[in-house]
Design an enzyme around this catalytic site. Structure first.
Site, PDB file in Angstrom:
ATOM      1  N   TYR A   4       0.829  -1.204   0.000  1.00 48.59           N
ATOM      2  CA  TYR A   4       0.000   0.000   0.000  1.00 48.59           C
ATOM      3  C   TYR A   4       0.870   1.264   0.000  1.00 48.59           C
ATOM      4  CZ  TYR A   4      -4.726  -1.920   0.640  1.00 48.59           C
ATOM      5  OH  TYR A   4      -5.943  -2.520   0.457  1.00 48.59           O
ATOM      6  N   SER A  62       5.307  -4.884   5.464  1.00 43.16           N
ATOM      7  CA  SER A  62       5.611  -5.726   6.628  1.00 43.16           C
ATOM      8  C   SER A  62       5.751  -7.194   6.233  1.00 43.16           C
ATOM      9  CB  SER A  62       4.495  -5.588   7.676  1.00 43.16           C
ATOM     10  OG  SER A  62       4.316  -4.239   8.020  1.00 43.16           O
ATOM     11  N   GLU A  84      -7.897  -4.565   8.515  1.00 46.62           N
ATOM     12  CA  GLU A  84      -6.611  -4.410   9.177  1.00 46.62           C
ATOM     13  C   GLU A  84      -6.774  -3.664  10.497  1.00 46.62           C
ATOM     14  OE1 GLU A  84      -3.822  -1.714   7.375  1.00 46.62           O
ATOM     15  OE2 GLU A  84      -2.112  -2.803   8.213  1.00 46.62           O
ATOM     16  N   SER A 105      -2.282   6.277  10.420  1.00 43.97           N
ATOM     17  CA  SER A 105      -1.856   6.937  11.652  1.00 43.97           C
ATOM     18  C   SER A 105      -3.057   7.423  12.467  1.00 43.97           C
ATOM     19  CB  SER A 105      -0.951   8.130  11.321  1.00 43.97           C
ATOM     20  OG  SER A 105      -1.709   9.132  10.670  1.00 43.97           O
TER      21      SER A 105
END
Length: 403
Positions: A138, A171, A253, A384
């Protein structure tokens, strides 16, 4: 996600519990009690022991690692009551789910909603069996918070796309077999020019570079795509539908990052018990440090209230047909609480909670230091806290930009 009706009587549920107990007695190796799910880790590849592999295969063949997913794609096809019974029976013998990772947490539910039948039959069964690892493509160096500004280009070459660009914060990218990726198929429209593509991480032109973090670990990577050929069959949904699909995946997620998933495991070791060991008890049998005692009690009440709220919200979301925008509230609150818990753990352990290496520290203490440092990332990745504030303000509270 398709669900099964919940008609079973108590006798049926009791019979199912008997089936689970027999399965566990035959297939769960007792030496695996207390182990972690290797597939859920992005910090290391992890080598399966023969016992771990046998347990994963047994659960995968049964479909019980993804208990409520449809049977036709490799899931367990269980009702919610059966899934809860399975979870309870596993907990009684210390068994854990060996199936997991991004394929289960994010991609699988998204494919069930948006993929073609051919794609579901190709990609979901290996996820249910824990046979492959997925990573997420992403964020980009200049498109993190403003994700729709992504520039990785997938050029239409007739029978395939030619992908060029760079992703960051992929990740577990160094361990992954495949990547679900947001790419730009048109520059004419910022949002409608984005598509959702499945990319083979072993394809020529894919290069992964791990990023070393302050915690000493390298779970995040930079991923470079140079003239990577991706078959047209790997496009999920329609060309230009990627922004819609990508947003739904992010809700899955955030739900898992919030506390309904991995963060819940943090509370496996109650702070009070840890504090008893490091601080000790007074003559009344209470924790000797009164101020710390109050802080721990305050945190534990808020933490458990949050876990109950997260569980209720997820049950309500499932009943309504899937995740909702409330995942942003859960993600914001859960990651903040996770950081608070790590800070409290340092306060409890004192200087022993700040060890980096050396024989004077226990491995749990060294792992705790790294977990505290790594925890700083949780309010950044997965969207965030500032991004979650915007989502909450606009989509939940209905506020306008100038408010």
């Amino acid at each position: 996600m398709a669900s099964v009706a919940e008609p079973e009587a108590k006798a049926d549920l009791d019979a199912f519990r008997e089936e689970v107990r027999a399965f566990l007695a035959e297939n769960f190796p007792p030496e695996l009690r207390g182990k972690n799910n290797l597939l859920s880790s992005v910090e290391e590849a992890g080598e399966e022991s023969p016992a771990e592999k046998a347990w994963r295969v047994a659960m995968g063949e049964k479909g019980w690692g993804t208990p409520t997913w449809p049977k036709e794609y490799g899931g367990g096809g269980l009702t919610k009551k059966q899934a809860r019974a399975l979870e309870e029976e596993m907990a009684k013998v210390g068994a854990w789910n060996p199936i997991g990772g991004m394929g289960v947490m994010m991609l699988g539910p998204t494919l069930l909603e948006f993929a073609s039948e051919e794609q579901k039959h190709e990609h979901i069964p290996p996820i249910c069996k824990g046979e492959i690892r997925w990573c997420q493509g992403y964020s980009e160096p200049n498109a993190g918070s403003d994700l729709a500004n992504l520039q990785t280009m997938a050029e239409d070459k007739g029978d395939h796309y030619l992908v060029n660009g760079q992703k960051t914060w992929t990740s577990g990218g160094q361990w992954a077999d495949k990547c679900f990726c947001l790419v730009r198929t048109s520059r004419a429209d910022k949002h409608k020019g984005i598509s959702f593509l499945l990319i083979d991480m072993h394809a020529p032109g894919v290069e992964v570079k791990p990023i070393k973090m302050i915690s000493g670990m390298s779970p995040f990577c930079e991923t470079f795509f140079t003239d990577v050929q991706v078959p047209k069959e790997s496009l999920v949904g329609e060309e230009g539908q990627g922004w819609t699909i990508g947003k739904k995946l992010l809700q899955h997620e955030r739900t898992n990052l919030s506390g309904g998933g991995a963060l819940a495991a943090l509370n496996s070791q109650p702070l009070g018990k840890v504090a008893e060991r490091y601080i000790g008890l007074d003559e009344n049998g209470k924790l000797a440090d009164a101020e710390l005692r109050v802080k721990i009690a305050d945190f534990e009440m808020r933490w458990n209230a949050f876990l109950l709220t997260a569980r209720r919200a997820m049950e309500e979301s499932k009943a309504q047909g899937g995740v909702s925008e409330i995942s942003s509230i859960l993600k914001k609150a859960g990651t903040k609480l996770g950081q608070e818990r790590a800070e409290l753990m340092i306060a409890i352990q004192g200087y022993r909670g700040l060890g980096w290496e050396g024989e004077g520290f226990e491995q749990k203490e060294l792992d705790g230091t790294r977990a505290w440092l790594f925890g700083k990332a949780t309010t950044i990745y997965g969207g965030s806290t500032e991004i979650q504030n915007n989502i909450i303000a606009k989509r939940i509270l209905g506020m306008l930009d100038h408010q």
